[in-house]
Scaffold this motif. Structure first.
Motif, PDB file in Angstrom:
ATOM      1  N   SER A 368       0.938  -1.241  -0.113  1.00 40.78           N
ATOM      2  CA  SER A 368       0.142  -0.089  -0.013  1.00 40.78           C
ATOM      3  C   SER A 368       0.717   1.274  -0.005  1.00 40.78           C
ATOM      4  CB  SER A 368      -0.958   0.113   1.097  1.00 40.78           C
ATOM      5  OG  SER A 368      -1.892  -0.904   1.175  1.00 40.78           O
ATOM      6  N   ILE A 369       2.177   1.421   0.548  1.00 41.73           N
ATOM      7  CA  ILE A 369       2.734   2.539   0.834  1.00 41.73           C
ATOM      8  C   ILE A 369       3.493   2.463  -0.509  1.00 41.73           C
ATOM      9  CG2 ILE A 369       5.058   3.512   1.891  1.00 41.73           C
ATOM     10  CD1 ILE A 369       4.095   1.980   4.637  1.00 41.73           C
ATOM     11  N   ALA A 370       3.924   1.426  -0.960  1.00 41.15           N
ATOM     12  CA  ALA A 370       4.650   1.623  -2.524  1.00 41.15           C
ATOM     13  C   ALA A 370       3.864   2.230  -3.420  1.00 41.15           C
ATOM     14  CB  ALA A 370       5.080   0.231  -2.818  1.00 41.15           C
ATOM     15  N   LEU A 371       2.246   1.735  -3.443  1.00 45.19           N
ATOM     16  CA  LEU A 371       1.500   2.159  -4.490  1.00 45.19           C
ATOM     17  C   LEU A 371       1.151   3.887  -4.090  1.00 45.19           C
ATOM     18  CD1 LEU A 371      -0.990  -0.644  -4.790  1.00 45.19           C
ATOM     19  CD2 LEU A 371       0.718  -0.089  -6.458  1.00 45.19           C
ATOM     20  N   ALA A 372       1.049   4.072  -3.010  1.00 40.12           N
ATOM     21  CA  ALA A 372       0.708   5.586  -2.680  1.00 40.12           C
ATOM     22  C   ALA A 372       1.963   6.556  -3.012  1.00 40.12           C
ATOM     23  CB  ALA A 372       0.575   5.548  -1.051  1.00 40.12           C
ATOM     24  N   LEU A 373       3.223   5.974  -2.766  1.00 34.76           N
ATOM     25  CA  LEU A 373       4.201   6.666  -3.444  1.00 34.76           C
ATOM     26  C   LEU A 373       4.179   6.764  -4.922  1.00 34.76           C
ATOM     27  CD1 LEU A 373       7.024   5.011  -0.963  1.00 34.76           C
ATOM     28  CD2 LEU A 373       6.599   7.436  -1.248  1.00 34.76           C
ATOM     29  N   SER A 374       3.693   6.200  -5.681  1.00 31.32           N
ATOM     30  CA  SER A 374       3.837   6.285  -7.063  1.00 31.32           C
ATOM     31  C   SER A 374       2.568   7.220  -7.705  1.00 31.32           C
ATOM     32  CB  SER A 374       3.349   4.849  -7.606  1.00 31.32           C
ATOM     33  OG  SER A 374       1.815   4.339  -7.592  1.00 31.32           O
ATOM     34  N   LEU A 375       1.994   7.756  -6.650  1.00 32.16           N
ATOM     35  CA  LEU A 375       0.935   8.855  -7.000  1.00 32.16           C
ATOM     36  C   LEU A 375       1.709   9.947  -7.620  1.00 32.16           C
ATOM     37  CD1 LEU A 375      -1.623   8.483  -4.237  1.00 32.16           C
ATOM     38  CD2 LEU A 375      -1.774   7.491  -6.342  1.00 32.16           C
ATOM     39  N   THR A 376       1.021  10.703  -8.199  1.00 23.08           N
ATOM     40  CA  THR A 376       1.773  12.011  -8.694  1.00 23.08           C
ATOM     41  C   THR A 376       1.297  13.099  -7.824  1.00 23.08           C
ATOM     42  OG1 THR A 376      -0.299  12.410 -10.260  1.00 23.08           O
ATOM     43  CG2 THR A 376       1.509  11.119 -11.142  1.00 23.08           C
ATOM     44  N   GLN A 377       1.586  14.249  -7.816  1.00 22.00           N
ATOM     45  CA  GLN A 377       1.442  15.394  -6.918  1.00 22.00           C
ATOM     46  C   GLN A 377      -0.223  15.864  -7.515  1.00 22.00           C
ATOM     47  OE1 GLN A 377       3.042  16.619  -4.458  1.00 22.00           O
ATOM     48  NE2 GLN A 377       4.808  15.244  -4.819  1.00 22.00           N
ATOM     49  N   GLU A 378      -0.469  15.659  -8.456  1.00 14.85           N
ATOM     50  CA  GLU A 378      -1.788  16.006  -8.935  1.00 14.85           C
ATOM     51  C   GLU A 378      -2.901  15.080  -8.298  1.00 14.85           C
ATOM     52  OE1 GLU A 378       0.508  15.636 -11.167  1.00 14.85           O
ATOM     53  OE2 GLU A 378       0.968  17.855 -11.371  1.00 14.85           O
ATOM     54  N   MET A 379      -2.529  14.094  -7.980  1.00 14.32           N
ATOM     55  CA  MET A 379      -3.269  13.074  -7.246  1.00 14.32           C
ATOM     56  C   MET A 379      -3.361  13.039  -5.808  1.00 14.32           C
ATOM     57  SD  MET A 379      -2.306   9.524  -9.661  1.00 14.32           S
ATOM     58  CE  MET A 379      -2.623   9.585 -11.475  1.00 14.32           C
ATOM     59  N   HIS A 380      -2.843  14.211  -5.247  1.00 11.85           N
ATOM     60  CA  HIS A 380      -2.881  14.482  -3.882  1.00 11.85           C
ATOM     61  C   HIS A 380      -1.933  13.439  -3.185  1.00 11.85           C
ATOM     62  CE1 HIS A 380      -5.755  17.669  -4.447  1.00 11.85           C
ATOM     63  NE2 HIS A 380      -6.478  16.567  -5.168  1.00 11.85           N
ATOM     64  N   ARG A 381      -0.536  13.271  -3.717  1.00 10.86           N
ATOM     65  CA  ARG A 381       0.282  12.310  -3.143  1.00 10.86           C
ATOM     66  C   ARG A 381       0.474  12.502  -1.518  1.00 10.86           C
ATOM     67  NH1 ARG A 381       5.909  11.902  -2.609  1.00 10.86           N
ATOM     68  NH2 ARG A 381       6.791   9.911  -2.976  1.00 10.86           N
ATOM     69  N   GLU A 382       0.867  13.690  -1.359  1.00 10.69           N
ATOM     70  CA  GLU A 382       1.213  13.793   0.153  1.00 10.69           C
ATOM     71  C   GLU A 382       0.044  13.260   1.083  1.00 10.69           C
ATOM     72  OE1 GLU A 382       4.243  14.355   0.741  1.00 10.69           O
ATOM     73  OE2 GLU A 382       4.700  14.532  -1.277  1.00 10.69           O
ATOM     74  N   LEU A 383      -0.931  13.725   0.690  1.00 11.51           N
ATOM     75  CA  LEU A 383      -2.161  13.426   1.484  1.00 11.51           C
ATOM     76  C   LEU A 383      -2.380  12.178   1.821  1.00 11.51           C
ATOM     77  CD1 LEU A 383      -4.869  13.996   2.994  1.00 11.51           C
ATOM     78  CD2 LEU A 383      -6.110  14.223   0.883  1.00 11.51           C
ATOM     79  N   PHE A 384      -2.437  11.423   0.510  1.00  8.71           N
ATOM     80  CA  PHE A 384      -2.770   9.757   0.646  1.00  8.71           C
ATOM     81  C   PHE A 384      -1.444   9.082   1.017  1.00  8.71           C
ATOM     82  CE2 PHE A 384      -6.112  11.280  -2.540  1.00  8.71           C
ATOM     83  CZ  PHE A 384      -7.034  10.930  -1.754  1.00  8.71           C
ATOM     84  N   LEU A 385      -0.569   9.646   1.030  1.00  8.96           N
ATOM     85  CA  LEU A 385       0.748   8.891   1.615  1.00  8.96           C
ATOM     86  C   LEU A 385       0.672   8.952   3.150  1.00  8.96           C
ATOM     87  CD1 LEU A 385       3.340   7.475   0.961  1.00  8.96           C
ATOM     88  CD2 LEU A 385       4.601   9.787   0.809  1.00  8.96           C
TER      89      LEU A 385
END
Length: 415
Positions: A368-385
């Protein structure tokens, strides 16, 4: 930083923290290493109030690790093969119906339930996040992590039929969950593109069924090669070649490497193959080698997870959202398991309170953490991480420490 230096630091830390856990804490390895690493990281932050040189070095070290690539492209195949190799194939065959339902229907239902509920909850706390990104979060957090589950269940003493359901689901729903995530990710990355559901279904089918088919072929070829010789050194090397070569093939043909490795591991590890293709010496060496690989990669993985805390954006609303997400995800998992359990309970003997135990025993981890790290900034990466990290910590430490007494309490009449 060089790959050798990164691997060396991780193994040294894993060895030291593992020793502390075995000598003093005596916790399951996943929980113990996570706690020790978090304490170590907090200590570094406290020391940084007086001298920040160690903190800067640790941040630089964590930033130099491509967690997503290391876990999803390298470690995951080894860990899933090792887990499947030691899974009871006969029990898995008996429980194949509910396991496949949990790993497919359960993941899909959980993905949409988590996405819908989180969309409205985030709106209520002042975080206006588009629905597609909430759905993406639902996809990355829905699969349970076999890496975390396997180590803890070994100590829990769960009835075999219950253990098989939890382990079997976690082995297969990884591959399905990653495919669901990548499918939604592709849609989210091109929000203005026309959505063709036949294309999505084709992509999903190719990844899932193609991965399983590749695993069947790899497992059969490995079995035939091992059967034709009696040399434990070469046979161990053949299993390594299966994992590494199979993973490369899966990536090249855009098939699900996790599902391929689980399938291959189940074939190589089942009793028929063991009895006809492996001598007792070979079986011992194969099992011991993959147990060691499993432990080594587990220790490195959970040390990395604990240290990732340093790169999080710990804003108040993000932390609040993460704390709210914990009960929401548990509730959605309980609901997603209800229909398959209800359907198959008429055909198979289920342990009482199976839904409750599987909900609490379905731990989240590094995937789950690895997939969250693959998010882009437009996908609100910091929030979901941040949300993902909080869910994983609570899952591994909170649920992990209590799942054994809960299983023993709820199944004591059936053991």
């Amino acid at each position: 930083m060089e790959y050798y230096s990164i691997a060396t630091i991780l193994i040294v830390l894993s060895g030291i923290f593992g020793y502390i856990n075995v000598k003093f804490l005596k916790l399951p390895i996943t929980i113990g290493l996570m706690l020790i690493t978090i304490v170590f990281t907090v200590a570094v932050v406290v020391i940084a109030q007086f001298d920040n040189s160690l903190l800067l070095r640790e941040k630089a070290f964590i930033s130099s690790i491509d967690f997503e690539t290391v876990l999803l492209d390298i470690m995951l195949s080894f860990l899933l093969f090792a887990g499947a190799l030691h899974t009871n194939f006969n029990q898995l065959k008996i429980q194949r119906g509910p396991i496949l339902a949990f790993a497919t229907l359960g993941v899909l239902v959980s993905t949409f339930l988590v996405g819908i509920v989180m969309f409205y909850v985030l709106q209520l706390i002042g975080l206006n996040i588009e629905f597609i990104y909430c759905l993406l979060f639902g996809a990355l957090i829905s699969p349970t992590d076999p890496i975390a589950v396997l180590g803890i269940l070994k100590k829990a003493g769960a009835p075999k039929k219950l253990e098989t359901k939890i382990v079997g689901e976690s082995l297969f729903n990884d591959g399905v969950g990653v495919v669901v995530f990548l499918t939604i990710f592709a849609i989210a990355a091109q929000p203005n593109a026309d959505i063709v559901f036949t294309d999505i279904a084709t992509l999903f089918g190719k990844e899932v069924f193609g991965g399983i088919a590749l695993g069947l072929i790899l497992g059969w070829v490995t079995y035939r090669l091992m059967k034709s010789i009696d040399n434990y050194e070469v046979e161990v090397i053949l299993t390594i070649a299966t994992v590494m070569g199979g993973t490369m093939l899966a990536h090249n043909f855009h098939l699900s490497a996790p599902l391929a490795m689980v399938t291959a591991g189940l074939i190589v590890g089942n009793d028929t193959v063991r009895n006809t293709a492996m001598s007792k010496t070979t079986e011992t060496y194969v099992d011991k080698f993959w147990e060691l690989v499993d432990v080594l990669l587990n220790t490195m993985l959970f040390v990395m997870i604990g240290m990732e805390m340093l790169i999080l954006t710990l804003e108040g609303k993000y932390i609040y959202a993460g704390l709210l997400a914990v009960p929401i995800i548990l509730m959605c998992r309980y609901i997603s398991l209800w229909l398959p359990i209800k359907f198959f309970s008429k055909r198979l003997d289920f342990v009482p309170k199976t839904n409750l135990i599987m909900t609490w025993g379905g731990l989240r981890g590094g995937i789950s953490i690895a997939l969250a790290l693959s998010l882009t900034q437009e996908m609100h990466r910091e929030l979901f991480l941040v949300i993902t990290y909080i869910v994983v910590i609570v899952s591994i430490v909170g649920q992990g420490l209590t799942v054994e007494p809960i299983i023993k309490r709820l199944t004591k009449k059936t053991v």
